[in-house]
Write a protein that holds these residues in place. Structure first.
Motif, short mmCIF file in Angstrom:
data_model
loop_
_atom_site.label_atom_id
_atom_site.label_comp_id
_atom_site.label_asym_id
_atom_site.label_seq_id
_atom_site.Cartn_x
_atom_site.Cartn_y
_atom_site.Cartn_z
N ARG A 92 0.81 -1.22 0.00
CA ARG A 92 0.00 0.00 0.00
C ARG A 92 0.84 1.26 0.00
O ARG A 92 0.30 2.38 -0.03
N GLY A 93 2.17 1.11 0.05
CA GLY A 93 3.05 2.28 -0.03
C GLY A 93 2.95 3.19 1.17
O GLY A 93 3.11 4.41 1.03
N VAL A 94 2.71 2.60 2.36
CA VAL A 94 2.59 3.42 3.57
C VAL A 94 3.72 3.07 4.53
O VAL A 94 4.26 1.96 4.50
N PRO A 95 4.10 3.99 5.41
CA PRO A 95 5.22 3.75 6.33
C PRO A 95 4.97 2.56 7.26
O PRO A 95 3.82 2.28 7.65
N HIS A 96 6.07 1.90 7.62
CA HIS A 96 6.02 0.76 8.53
C HIS A 96 7.05 0.95 9.63
O HIS A 96 8.22 1.26 9.37
N LEU A 97 6.63 0.77 10.87
CA LEU A 97 7.51 0.86 12.03
C LEU A 97 7.25 -0.31 12.94
O LEU A 97 6.12 -0.53 13.39
N SER A 98 8.29 -1.11 13.20
CA SER A 98 8.19 -2.23 14.12
C SER A 98 9.19 -2.01 15.24
O SER A 98 10.34 -1.62 14.98
N ILE A 99 8.78 -2.27 16.49
CA ILE A 99 9.64 -1.87 17.61
C ILE A 99 10.15 -3.02 18.46
O ILE A 99 10.93 -2.78 19.39
N SER A 100 9.77 -4.26 18.19
CA SER A 100 10.00 -5.32 19.17
C SER A 100 11.03 -6.37 18.80
O SER A 100 11.34 -7.21 19.62
N SER A 101 11.54 -6.36 17.59
CA SER A 101 12.47 -7.41 17.19
C SER A 101 13.86 -7.18 17.77
O SER A 101 14.19 -6.09 18.24
N GLY A 102 14.68 -8.22 17.71
CA GLY A 102 16.07 -8.12 18.14
C GLY A 102 16.98 -7.82 16.97
O GLY A 102 16.59 -7.96 15.80
N VAL A 103 18.22 -7.44 17.27
CA VAL A 103 19.17 -7.11 16.22
C VAL A 103 19.42 -8.32 15.32
O VAL A 103 19.72 -8.17 14.13
N PHE A 104 19.25 -9.52 15.87
CA PHE A 104 19.49 -10.73 15.09
C PHE A 104 18.33 -11.05 14.16
O PHE A 104 18.42 -11.99 13.37
N GLU A 105 17.24 -10.27 14.23
CA GLU A 105 16.06 -10.56 13.43
C GLU A 105 15.82 -9.56 12.31
O GLU A 105 14.76 -9.54 11.71
N ILE A 106 16.82 -8.75 11.98
CA ILE A 106 16.60 -7.70 10.98
C ILE A 106 16.71 -8.20 9.55
O ILE A 106 16.24 -7.55 8.63
N ILE A 122 10.56 2.31 5.76
CA ILE A 122 10.57 1.24 6.76
C ILE A 122 11.53 1.65 7.87
O ILE A 122 12.70 1.98 7.61
N VAL A 123 11.06 1.62 9.10
CA VAL A 123 11.87 2.06 10.24
C VAL A 123 12.21 0.85 11.10
O VAL A 123 11.33 0.13 11.56
N LEU A 124 13.52 0.62 11.30
CA LEU A 124 13.99 -0.44 12.19
C LEU A 124 13.94 0.10 13.62
O LEU A 124 14.93 0.60 14.15
N GLY A 125 12.78 -0.01 14.22
CA GLY A 125 12.55 0.65 15.51
C GLY A 125 12.96 -0.16 16.72
O GLY A 125 12.27 -0.13 17.73
N VAL A 130 13.12 3.14 21.26
CA VAL A 130 12.82 3.57 19.89
C VAL A 130 13.41 4.95 19.58
O VAL A 130 12.74 5.81 19.01
N GLY A 131 14.66 5.15 19.97
CA GLY A 131 15.36 6.39 19.61
C GLY A 131 15.74 7.27 20.77
O GLY A 131 16.58 8.17 20.62
N MET A 288 6.49 10.53 17.75
CA MET A 288 7.26 11.54 17.02
C MET A 288 7.80 10.99 15.70
O MET A 288 7.94 11.73 14.72
N ILE A 289 8.09 9.69 15.66
CA ILE A 289 8.49 9.08 14.38
C ILE A 289 7.32 9.10 13.42
O ILE A 289 7.48 9.40 12.22
N LEU A 290 6.12 8.79 13.90
CA LEU A 290 4.93 8.85 13.05
C LEU A 290 4.70 10.26 12.52
O LEU A 290 4.34 10.44 11.34
N GLU A 291 4.90 11.26 13.34
CA GLU A 291 4.77 12.65 12.90
C GLU A 291 5.66 12.92 11.69
O GLU A 291 5.24 13.53 10.70
N ARG A 292 6.90 12.45 11.79
CA ARG A 292 7.85 12.71 10.71
C ARG A 292 7.54 11.88 9.47
O ARG A 292 7.63 12.35 8.33
#
Length: 334
Positions: A92-106, A122-125, A130-131, A288-292
């Motif tokens: 759908r061409g819309v932003p995606h932010l996921s916050i719960s995965s580990g560095v080994f799951e990227i 796509i944000v690796l949150g 989350v920042g 704030m990430i969603l705002e941007r």
């Protein structure tokens, strides 16, 4: 501006509610879809948030069970191992932010991005809060001409459970992450066993037993600063405020060493503190990430790409909003 609803998947949890609260404080008219497996629970959360609707999510369906319903962005507050939300967002061409995965799951997310780099932002949150950690650290290093060493110490209060989803995520990460990704003398290593055990001083100066934690903050900060030594340590213990018979809080100790802008040795010690714990601090970051991403801040929406949270968050604005919530970036004594 007219905006389609933002889909919050796992939206009835504590972090989602704090995200909605932070959004509402600045953009009260932004509509939300609260997605979950239990419709009644999602609807109760939506009623509490206002200008929101509860929906059932079917992660096995390409449209997540939403049919032709339009959304402006997708936030995932749990570990989406099937990347159902990411696939949905890209189509759908819309932003995606996921916050719960580990560095080994990227790897799965990066593979999805590589195959469709122009589909959506796509944000690796997965950064700590989350920042909150990286934005604050990168603001601190503005005083440095060269950064040699960054040490992060995250203290989570024993009473700061964050709800069942957060507890499940921590259990998963602790089980899957026996070693801590660390940069040492310019080389990435995995600390484990005795090498992973350490201590750091909390805000009140108390020595806290900690263990290395594999946070994506390590690689982000190393890439952004060039620091040859970066480590992240975490402890679950009594927070400094609770030792003073006050309510629990969350604190992130940031220690930086190197040279100042004139080439002289410089060593600093700061703390990011939020008096209400981890969930509201994380919720502020997500909001704030969603705002941007969506251009709610009056700037053009974020272009398709792969981002760390700190690449989207303006430090000055972030720290002002943090202070408005009662938190702060505080300088500490060495």
């Amino acid at each position: 501006m007219s905006l389609n609803p933002i889909l919050l998947m796992g939206g009835s949890g504590a972090i989602s509610q704090h995200t909605a609260r932070a959004l509402r404080a600045v953009y009260p008219e932004v509509p939300l879809l609260i997605g979950g497996r239990d419709l009644a629970k999602a609807e109760r959360a939506a009623d509490q948030m206002g200008n929101a609707r509860g929906v059932v999510i079917d992660a096995t369906a390409p449209d997540l069970g939403l049919g032709d319903r339009q959304v402006s962005g997708v936030v995932v507050f749990y570990m989406d191992h099937a990347l159902a939300a990411l696939s949905y967002a890209q189509k759908r061409g819309v932003p995606h932010l996921s916050i719960s995965s580990g560095v080994f799951e990227i790897a799965p997310e990066i593979a999805s991005y590589i195959h469709r780099p122009d589909a959506a932002p796509i944000v690796l949150g997965y950064e700590w809060m989350v920042g909150a950690t990286t934005v604050s650290t990168l603001n601190i290093v503005k005083a440095f001409g060269r950064v040699d060493d960054i040490k992060i110490g995250a203290l989570v209060d024993e009473q700061d459970t964050g709800g069942p989803t957060v507890a499940t995520d921590f259990e998963h990460l602790n089980r899957m992450l026996p070693a801590a990704l660390t940069r040492r003398e310019g080389i990435y290593v995995w600390r484990e066993g005795e090498d992973s055990r350490t201590r750091f001083r909390a805000v009140d100066g108390t020595e806290i037993d900690a263990n290395g934690f594999s946070s994506i903050d390590v690689v982000g900060l190393a890439a952004a600063t060039g620091a040859p030594n970066v480590q992240f340590n975490m402890a679950i213990a009594t927070s400094s405020t609770r030792r003073q018979n006050l309510p629990m809080s969350t604190e992130i100790i940031i220690e930086v060493a190197g040279d100042d802008l004139h080439g002289k040795p410089l060593r600093t010690r700061h703390a990011v503190v939020h008096p209400q714990g981890a969930a509201p601090l994380t919720g502020l970051s997500v909001a704030m990430i969603l705002e941007r991403l969506l251009g709610l801040d009056g700037q053009p929406p974020t272009s398709p790409g792969l981002y760390f949270p700190y690449q989207l968050l303006d430090a000055t604005t972030y720290l002002e909003r943090l202070e408005r919530e009662g938190g702060e970036l505080r300088e500490l004594q060495q």
